[in-house]
Design a protein around this motif. Structure first.
Motif, mmCIF file in Angstrom:
data_model
loop_
_atom_site.group_PDB
_atom_site.id
_atom_site.type_symbol
_atom_site.label_atom_id
_atom_site.label_comp_id
_atom_site.label_asym_id
_atom_site.label_seq_id
_atom_site.Cartn_x
_atom_site.Cartn_y
_atom_site.Cartn_z
ATOM 1 N N UNK A 1 40.387 -0.171 24.269
ATOM 2 C CA UNK A 1 40.884 0.967 25.047
ATOM 3 C C UNK A 1 39.690 1.543 25.801
ATOM 4 N N UNK A 2 39.660 1.458 27.120
ATOM 5 C CA UNK A 2 38.488 1.902 27.878
ATOM 6 C C UNK A 2 38.229 3.398 27.725
ATOM 7 N N UNK A 3 36.947 3.750 27.712
ATOM 8 C CA UNK A 3 36.568 5.162 27.582
ATOM 9 C C UNK A 3 37.118 5.996 28.725
ATOM 10 N N UNK A 4 37.077 5.456 29.946
ATOM 11 C CA UNK A 4 37.563 6.250 31.085
ATOM 12 C C UNK A 4 39.065 6.453 31.030
ATOM 13 N N UNK A 5 39.793 5.523 30.400
ATOM 14 C CA UNK A 5 41.235 5.683 30.229
ATOM 15 C C UNK A 5 41.527 6.871 29.318
ATOM 16 N N UNK A 6 40.791 6.978 28.217
ATOM 17 C CA UNK A 6 40.966 8.109 27.301
ATOM 18 C C UNK A 6 40.572 9.415 27.981
ATOM 19 N N UNK A 7 39.412 9.422 28.624
ATOM 20 C CA UNK A 7 38.934 10.651 29.272
ATOM 21 C C UNK A 7 39.919 11.142 30.314
ATOM 22 N N UNK A 8 40.369 10.248 31.180
ATOM 23 C CA UNK A 8 41.267 10.635 32.268
ATOM 24 C C UNK A 8 42.607 11.139 31.745
ATOM 25 N N UNK A 9 43.151 10.453 30.746
ATOM 26 C CA UNK A 9 44.483 10.812 30.258
ATOM 27 C C UNK A 9 44.483 12.180 29.570
ATOM 28 N N UNK A 10 43.570 12.385 28.627
ATOM 29 C CA UNK A 10 43.584 13.651 27.884
ATOM 30 C C UNK A 10 43.110 14.809 28.747
ATOM 31 N N UNK A 11 42.305 14.515 29.736
ATOM 32 C CA UNK A 11 41.866 15.554 30.667
ATOM 33 C C UNK A 11 43.026 16.016 31.550
ATOM 34 N N UNK A 12 43.901 15.082 31.927
ATOM 35 C CA UNK A 12 44.963 15.399 32.885
ATOM 36 C C UNK A 12 46.300 15.741 32.234
ATOM 37 N N UNK A 13 46.545 15.214 31.042
ATOM 38 C CA UNK A 13 47.916 15.255 30.518
ATOM 39 C C UNK A 13 48.112 15.936 29.181
ATOM 40 N N UNK A 14 47.066 16.366 28.521
ATOM 41 C CA UNK A 14 47.217 16.943 27.194
ATOM 42 C C UNK A 14 46.383 18.215 27.050
ATOM 43 N N UNK A 15 46.734 19.011 26.033
ATOM 44 C CA UNK A 15 45.969 20.198 25.688
ATOM 45 C C UNK A 15 45.558 20.102 24.222
ATOM 46 N N UNK A 16 44.434 20.702 23.911
ATOM 47 C CA UNK A 16 43.934 20.748 22.544
ATOM 48 C C UNK A 16 43.786 22.212 22.146
ATOM 49 N N UNK A 17 44.537 22.626 21.143
ATOM 50 C CA UNK A 17 44.506 24.029 20.756
ATOM 51 C C UNK A 17 44.990 24.946 21.861
ATOM 52 N N UNK A 18 45.912 24.451 22.700
ATOM 53 C CA UNK A 18 46.466 25.246 23.785
ATOM 54 C C UNK A 18 45.598 25.308 25.026
ATOM 55 N N UNK A 19 44.503 24.537 25.061
ATOM 56 C CA UNK A 19 43.589 24.569 26.196
ATOM 57 C C UNK A 19 43.374 23.169 26.762
#
Length: 222
Positions: free
Chosen positions: A135-153
């Motif tokens: 699983x490429x690092x940039x795939x993880x970075x891009x997805x969670x940066x654009x599509x998810x929140x952590x602790x509401x942020x």
């Protein structure tokens, strides 16, 4: 990368801070989310090992093999004194545990199965195929940066405002006895109903909501 932690170091911290024995699948998924969110917030990996898209979700193979024994996943045996996490990484582990830690390994696996990094890495592989695709690092970075929140942020919020657990809101105590004693004398006349549409007279020691004001102490919404 000089000074980078190993995935096994981070696994030790996760287990120790969870405070309970952890099954292998749950450990792997929490390790994945810690790495993914670190990438999303800082654009840098927390550990150097690759994460692969196994059929049951993201896995760090080295940790899978080193932690196969059940005893290796007990909090009491984790040697974390020598693991040096910076403040951001330390707080991020706590935030990941606070957000994902209540879920079982199976629930976490199911969650990764509907998220793009694992899906993209698996591609057209059959559901029961083992698969060893990275699983490429940039795939993880891009997805969670654009599509998810952590602790509401969002990752951007965390990058700008800092990674920290939100402090519980301070709730001032309500002194019911003191409030009743502060009611006007006339409301205690026989036959009077103290709640019969009368307006309470707020004493100097109470605010507009009838909450006790404590001299020299302020409550803030943190």
């Amino acid at each position: 990368m000089k000074g980078m932690l190993s995935a096994d170091d981070v696994a030790s911290v996760i287990i120790a801070r969870s405070g309970e024995w952890m099954d292998a699948m749950r450990l792997q998924k929490l390790l994945y989310y810690t790495q993914a969110w670190h990438l999303a917030v800082t654009d840098e990996p927390l550990f150097g090992e690759q994460i692969k898209a196994w059929k049951d979700g993201p896995v760090v193979p080295q940790v899978w093999h080193s932690r196969r024994e059940k005893g290796s996943r007990r909090p009491a045996v984790q040697e974390v004194e020598s693991v040096e996490l910076d403040e951001l990484a330390s707080n991020l582990v706590d935030l990941v545990l606070g957000s994902y830690g209540s879920m079982s390994g199976e629930e976490l696996s199911a969650l990764t199965h509907v998220e793009q990094p694992w899906l993209d890495a698996r591609g057209d592989l059959p559901a029961d195929a083992e698969g060893r695709v990275v699983i490429p690092a940039d795939s993880m970075a891009d997805y969670y940066r654009a599509s998810r929140k952590l602790g509401g942020r969002t990752a951007s919020d965390l990058a700008v405002g800092g990674v920290h657990l939100r402090a519980p809101r301070a709730v001032p105590p309500v002194d019911v006895d003191a409030i009743l004693q502060s009611l006007s004398e006339e409301w205690h006349e026989p036959g009077d109903n103290p709640w019969g549409g009368a307006s309470l007279e707020i004493g100097d020691e109470y605010d507009a909501d009838g909450i006790v004001r404590e001299p020299g102490r302020a409550y803030t919404d943190s």
